[in-house]
Each structure stands twice: as C-alpha cells, then as structure tokens.
Design a protein around this motif. Structure first.
Motif, PDB file in Angstrom:
ATOM      1  N   SER A  98       0.841  -1.201   0.000  1.00 47.41           N
ATOM      2  CA  SER A  98       0.000   0.000   0.000  1.00 47.41           C
ATOM      3  C   SER A  98       0.878   1.253   0.000  1.00 47.41           C
ATOM      4  CB  SER A  98      -0.896  -0.034   1.238  1.00 47.41           C
ATOM      5  OG  SER A  98      -1.637   1.142   1.293  1.00 47.41           O
ATOM      6  N   LYS A 147       1.195   1.977  -7.120  1.00 49.48           N
ATOM      7  CA  LYS A 147       0.535   1.210  -8.192  1.00 49.48           C
ATOM      8  C   LYS A 147      -0.475   2.090  -8.943  1.00 49.48           C
ATOM      9  CE  LYS A 147      -0.974  -1.667  -5.076  1.00 49.48           C
ATOM     10  NZ  LYS A 147      -0.310  -1.171  -3.858  1.00 49.48           N
ATOM     11  N   THR A 148      -1.310   2.798  -8.149  1.00 50.35           N
ATOM     12  CA  THR A 148      -2.332   3.645  -8.785  1.00 50.35           C
ATOM     13  C   THR A 148      -1.663   4.742  -9.609  1.00 50.35           C
ATOM     14  OG1 THR A 148      -3.657   3.232  -6.837  1.00 50.35           O
ATOM     15  CG2 THR A 148      -4.434   4.958  -8.304  1.00 50.35           C
ATOM     16  N   THR A 149      -0.605   5.319  -9.047  1.00 46.32           N
ATOM     17  CA  THR A 149       0.090   6.406  -9.760  1.00 46.32           C
ATOM     18  C   THR A 149       0.617   5.899 -11.105  1.00 46.32           C
ATOM     19  OG1 THR A 149       0.771   7.257  -7.615  1.00 46.32           O
ATOM     20  CG2 THR A 149       1.921   8.134  -9.524  1.00 46.32           C
TER      21      THR A 149
HETATM   22  N1  LIG Z   1      -2.696  13.763  -3.952  1.00 46.50           N
HETATM   23  C1  LIG Z   1      -1.578  13.338  -3.370  1.00 46.50           C
HETATM   24  N2  LIG Z   1      -0.758  14.214  -2.776  1.00 46.50           N
HETATM   25  C2  LIG Z   1       0.388  13.809  -2.200  1.00 46.50           C
HETATM   26  N3  LIG Z   1       0.804  12.529  -2.172  1.00 46.50           N
HETATM   27  C3  LIG Z   1       0.015  11.616  -2.740  1.00 46.50           C
HETATM   28  C4  LIG Z   1      -1.201  11.957  -3.369  1.00 46.50           C
HETATM   29  N4  LIG Z   1      -1.777  10.818  -3.853  1.00 46.50           N
HETATM   30  C5  LIG Z   1      -0.931   9.816  -3.548  1.00 46.50           C
HETATM   31  N5  LIG Z   1       0.131  10.288  -2.886  1.00 46.50           N
HETATM   32  C6  LIG Z   1       1.288   9.506  -2.416  1.00 46.50           C
HETATM   33  O1  LIG Z   1       1.862   8.890  -3.554  1.00 46.50           O
HETATM   34  C7  LIG Z   1       2.321   7.601  -3.211  1.00 46.50           C
HETATM   35  C8  LIG Z   1       1.753   6.559  -4.163  1.00 46.50           C
HETATM   36  O2  LIG Z   1       0.358   6.518  -3.972  1.00 46.50           O
HETATM   37  P1  LIG Z   1      -0.555   5.470  -4.765  1.00 46.50           P
HETATM   38  O3  LIG Z   1      -1.956   5.831  -4.501  1.00 46.50           O
HETATM   39  O4  LIG Z   1      -0.104   5.430  -6.170  1.00 46.50           O
HETATM   40  O5  LIG Z   1      -0.157   4.109  -4.035  1.00 46.50           O
HETATM   41  P2  LIG Z   1      -0.846   2.679  -4.188  1.00 46.50           P
HETATM   42  O6  LIG Z   1       0.256   1.707  -4.293  1.00 46.50           O
HETATM   43  O7  LIG Z   1      -1.845   2.685  -5.274  1.00 46.50           O
HETATM   44  O8  LIG Z   1      -1.562   2.566  -2.773  1.00 46.50           O
HETATM   45  P3  LIG Z   1      -2.835   1.671  -2.332  1.00 46.50           P
HETATM   46  O9  LIG Z   1      -2.467   0.231  -2.601  1.00 46.50           O
HETATM   47  O10 LIG Z   1      -2.923   1.956  -0.874  1.00 46.50           O
HETATM   48  O11 LIG Z   1      -3.994   2.165  -3.116  1.00 46.50           O
HETATM   49  C9  LIG Z   1       1.949   7.373  -1.745  1.00 46.50           C
HETATM   50  O12 LIG Z   1       3.091   7.629  -0.957  1.00 46.50           O
HETATM   51  C10 LIG Z   1       0.889   8.378  -1.479  1.00 46.50           C
HETATM   52  O13 LIG Z   1       0.913   8.792  -0.135  1.00 46.50           O
END
Ligand SMILES: Nc1ncnc2c1ncn2[C@@H]1O[C@H](COP(=O)(O)OP(=O)(O)OP(=O)(O)O)[C@@H](O)[C@H]1O
Length: 548
Positions: free
Chosen positions: A369, A373-375
């Motif tokens: 988490s 991944k989402t990014t």
């Molecule tokens: N709008 C935002 N402003 C600042 N930081 C952000 C923002 N959105 C995401 N982040 C940060 O960017 C990083 C990647 O986030 P992301 O949502 O891509 O992770 P993820 O692997 O998809 O997480 P999850 O599995 O919990 O959904 C994280 O450290 C998150 O805190």
C-alpha cells in the motif's frame, strides 16, 4: 462578470443587453408613472378649482399615464423573461465548460476536495445570479434616478442639483462605503462559512461511522457552533447598512418638501413640483436596492473572477495542442522505459519502471500500500505528466498524444466505482451510451454480476440514488468492472480485482476475464499488493514489483 458573458457569444450578449435595456425601461416607467400622475392630478385639480377644467387637455396626460403603466408592466415581465433566459443560457454554457476544465486539469483519479467543490458551487450560483442581483436592479435604479432628476430639473434647477448630489450619496457613495466597511467582516465570514460548510458536509458524509464511534454528538455541537458563529458574523456584515434605509427615505422626503416649498415661494408650476416630489420620493426609495447591488456585486465579481480563472487552462498542461497531437489507432505495444511518475507535485516519485504491454498479456503491478501502483496506472493513462521518452504507445511518444485519445483505448475497474443518480442501465451506459440490454447483460455475466442483478425484480431498472446504492460494496465493484468491459477497451486496468472474493468466485471471474481478453487484441493490467493466486491460462502473465 463580463468575462463570463463573453462565453455566450454574440446572441447571448445581445440577450443580456436587451434585458438590461428592459430593466432600465421598467425603472424609468415606474418613476414616469408616478411623476406624470402627480403632475396630472395636481394640474387637473388646479384647473378645476380655477374653473378652467373644461379647457384643460386631459387626453395626452391620461394617455401618458396609461402608457407608462403599460410600459412598466410589459418591460418588467420582458426583463424577467429575457434576463432569466440569458441567465439560464449562461448556466448551460458555463457548467459543462467548468466540468470539462476541472476534469481535464485534474491529475489522476483524485476527486475535488469537498471544500473546493462547495466553493465552486457557491461561485457558480453567485456568478449566475450576477445579472439578476446586480446589473438588472442597478439599471432600473439608475434609469429611475435619471427620470426623477428630469422632473426636478424641469421644476427647479437648484433642487435638481441638490437632488443629484443626494442621489450620488444615497445611491452610490454611501452604499459603496457601507459595503467596503463590511468587507473585512464579510471576508472573515466567508472563511467561517467555508469552515462551517466543510464541517457540516463531513458530518453528513461520515454520520454512520461517527455514530458508531460515539463522536456524533460532540462533532454536531462543533459544527453547530461554527454555523452559529457564521450566522452572527452575517449580522456584523449587515450592521453598516441598517441606518442607511431610514437616511435615504428622510433625504427623499426632505428634498420633495424642498421642491414643493421652492415652487410655492417662486410661484412657479405647483403641478410640475408635485410630479417632481413624487418622482423624487419613489426614486430615493428605489436606491435602497443599491445596497444589495453593491453587496452582490462584490460577491459575484469575486466568484466570476475565480470561475474565469478556472476556465483558463481548459486542458491539462501536459496535453499537446489538438493540431499538433499525434493520432493513435492502438496503444499496443505500450512501452514503459524507465517510467517515473508522481501522484501530485509533493508526492513521492515512483519508478523507474520498464515493461511492455502487448495484446494477450496480463501485467501485474505489485507493491505494498502506498508504493505507487495507482500512480503508475494513472501515468499509463496519461493522467500524470511524464518525461519525454519514458512512455510510448505503438512507438508514438506519450507526450505527443492527447489524453483523450489514450483514454479512448483504456478503461479501469476501480475499487470504488462512481455512480450517478439513475438506473443500473444508466450507470452501464455511461461507458457505452448505445449499449443494448443484451450487451449490458453479457458484460454483467463476464463480471459475475448477472446473478445478483437478475435476483432483483427491477433488474436493469433498479435505481441508484446518491448515498443509497442498492448493492453491497463487492457487488458494486463487479458492476464497475462490467461497465469498464462495456467500453470495449484495449487495455483494462483492474484495481485489486480479487480482493475480498471467495476462492470459487475469484476463479470464475479470472476465467471470464482471461477469455474476454484473449478473444480480441486486448490486455489486462492488475494492481495488487501480492501476486494473483488465480490462474490466467490464455494470457501470458508478467509481474512488475514496485518498491515502497
Ligand atoms: N494527492 C496526493 N498528494 C500527495 N501525495 C500523494 C497523493 N496521492 C498519492 N500520494 C502519495 O503517492 C504515493 C503513491 O500513492 P498510490 O496511490 O499510487 O499508491 P498505491 O500503491 O496505489 O496505494 P494503495 O495500494 O494503498 O492504493 C503514496 O506515498 C501516497 O501517499
């Protein structure tokens, strides 16, 4: 405001211009009616008492009075019709443009914060009401003042000059000063209103969870205190206005008496002086509206400025101009070459990552988490800027393609799909407006969502209301998946597709997705915190691990 009116083009601007003219005519007609009636009645009475009533020409003045009465009614209704129509046209043009501008400049899937959203909604209301609250009443008051001054100058020029000075004070300087004086209070109040609104909307959004936590009572009291503080703050804003009404009425009466007295002193036309006195009192009374005009002007002006700024960059800064953008027939092969992306300017940089997505493949983006991944998925959809050369679609550099042309080939099945008020069929047709019921049922079957939908008597007509969705969280996710399939994308992104599903259901869903993706040139990208434990036999699977 004028910047927003420009959006309407020539026909819209003409409608606003016509509505302003009609407002002015309505204001002028009211004062003409009073002034002319006053003059006519007095002149007729004087002529009658002097025994000259039979030579007094009643025809023209009485026709003038009737004409002014007709004109007042017709122009007032006309102004309402044309003004409201122009305001509605502005809404019809402004709202979609704001929506498009917000949607296209937003990075990733982040939704607009509740605070920004409610400011935007208030701004739209204030700017749209600008004509009806500012320009229309101001035009009526100014035209009325001009007519009243005409009557007074015709009676006595010294009274006319005094009336002009008094109008400048009561219709312009004093209300403007009062509004300015209350400006600081209004600013503080706007901040309080924002806070109170945010607290109230968070309270409503999270009511059930707060109740379970036992925090509802406490948080309600906090929100109530914020609302009460804001309401008492409004009193402070209105305080400077309070005595102005009485002052304006007194000034009108004093000037009316002055006009009559000077006419009596000078033994000039008492009939004209009576008309002028009545016109003056009515025009002074109408200047009371200027307080609201100045107040609304300040608010709708700021709102219009903010909206105009929002409309300015109607496209994401990383979207190339339409004319020079490369065309895109297919995303395949999609190549990430040392791809780096961040969710927001202050978010951690994710990457570098290198991989290829071709038809018939399943790419698993795996990481804990917050690893990104989402990014990364959003960057593949062009929802974040990436440096030149890091991403190509079918050999075409991503930075030369339009976001919309990439989105035409890709769909996502999110963890929390968005639904609008409407039926289930409406939700599905957001992805494919022309989809038939058979096509909708087919995708529901692939997403293993057909059985629980068929179990409801309403079937595809079951209603989705805001805050009252008719299925469980897991069922809604599969509806979201079915909707993404209905868009017939080349690449389908699945966010934690099997989280929370029992093993048998996960297996059936995997088989269905495997078949769907292999029956045309398609690929799947799955975002997951660990490698998928269901088999995809037709697709060739690869894993990309993102370190946190
Ligand atoms: N709008 C935002 N402003 C600042 N930081 C952000 C923002 N959105 C995401 N982040 C940060 O960017 C990083 C990647 O986030 P992301 O949502 O891509 O992770 P993820 O692997 O998809 O997480 P999850 O599995 O919990 O959904 C994280 O450290 C998150 O805190």
């Amino acid at each position: 405001m004028l910047k927003l009116w420009r959006l309407l083009g020539r026909p819209g601007k003409i409608r606003f211009g016509l509505a302003l003219l009609l407002s002015g005519l309505a204001g002028a007609s009211s004062i003409v009616l009073l002034g002319l009636s006053g003059w006519f009645l007095t002149a007729a009475a004087i002529a009658g008492s002097a025994g000259a009533g039979y030579v007094f020409n009643h025809l023209y003045p009485s026709a003038g009075v009737r004409g002014a009465a007709f004109s007042r009614v017709l122009t007032r209704y006309g102004e309402q019709l044309v003004g409201h129509d122009a305001t509605l046209s502005l809404s019809a043009v402004l709202r979609p443009q704001l929506f498009a501008a917000s949607a296209s400049t937003q990075r990733g899937f982040t939704s607009m914060p509740a605070k920004d959203l409610s400011t935007l909604i208030d701004d739209v209301d204030a700017a749209e009401a600008g004509f009806l609250r500012v320009y229309s009443p101001a035009a009526a008051v100014i035209a009325g003042i001009a007519v009243a001054l005409g009557f007074v100058f015709a009676s006595d020029w010294i009274s006319g000059l005094l009336a002009l000075a008094a109008f400048l004070c009561t219709g312009w300087a004093f209300p403007a000063m009062a509004v300015q004086r209350s400006h600081r209070a209004a600013d503080a109040n706007a901040r309080q209103a924002e806070l109170a609104r945010e607290q109230t909307s968070r309270l409503v959004e999270n009511a059930i969870e707060l109740d379970i936590l036992g925090a509802m009572g406490r948080e309600t009291r906090v929100a109530q205190a914020a609302l009460e503080e804001q309401v008492s703050g409004r009193d402070a804003i209105e305080a400077p206005y309070r005595n102005l009404g009485a002052f304006t009425a007194t000034a009108g009466l004093a000037l009316a008496l002055l006009v009559l007295w000077r006419a009596a002193e000078a033994q000039s036309s008492i009939a004209m002086a009576t008309g002028a006195a009545l016109a003056l009192m009515a025009a002074f009374e109408s200047t009371g509206a200027m307080l609201k005009v100045f107040d609304a002007r300040a608010r709708s002006g700021v709102a219009a400025e903010r909206l105009a700024a929002r409309l300015q960059p109607a496209e994401a800064s990383w979207d190339p101009p339409l004319e020079s953008a490369a065309s895109l027939d297919s995303l395949f092969p999609l190549s990430a070459n040392g791809l780096m992306a961040q969710a927001a300017p202050n978010a951690p940089m994710i990457g570098p990552l290198s991989f290829t997505v071709s038809p018939g493949t399943l790419l698993q983006l795996i990481g804990p988490s917050g690893s990104g991944k989402t990014t990364v998925a959003e960057a593949l959809m062009r929802l974040h800027p990436v440096s030149p050369g890091m991403l190509t679609y079918n050999g075409v550099p991503a930075e030369t393609t339009r976001i919309a042309s990439v989105l035409a080939h890709v769909a996502i099945s999110p963890q929390f799909p968005a639904f609008l008020p409407g039926t289930l069929a409406d939700q599905m047709r957001l992805a494919a407006p022309e989809a038939t019921e058979d096509e909708i049922w087919r995708t529901l079957r692939i997403a293993c969502a057909d059985a629980f939908v068929a179990a409801r008597p309403e079937g595809l007509d079951i209603m989705f209301h805001e805050g009252d969705l008719p299925f469980s969280g897991g069922e809604l996710r599969r509806i979201g998946l079915a909707r993404a399939l209905l868009a017939k994308p080349e690449i389908l992104i699945l966010d934690e597709p099997f989280a929370g599903l029992e093993a048998d259901l996960a297996r059936r869903l995997a088989v269905n997705l495997d078949t769907w993706a292999s029956e045309a040139p398609r690929a799947l990208i799955a975002l997951a915190h660990k490698p998928l434990d269901v088999a995809f036999e037709k697709l060739s699977s690869s894993e990309v691990h993102i370190q946190s």
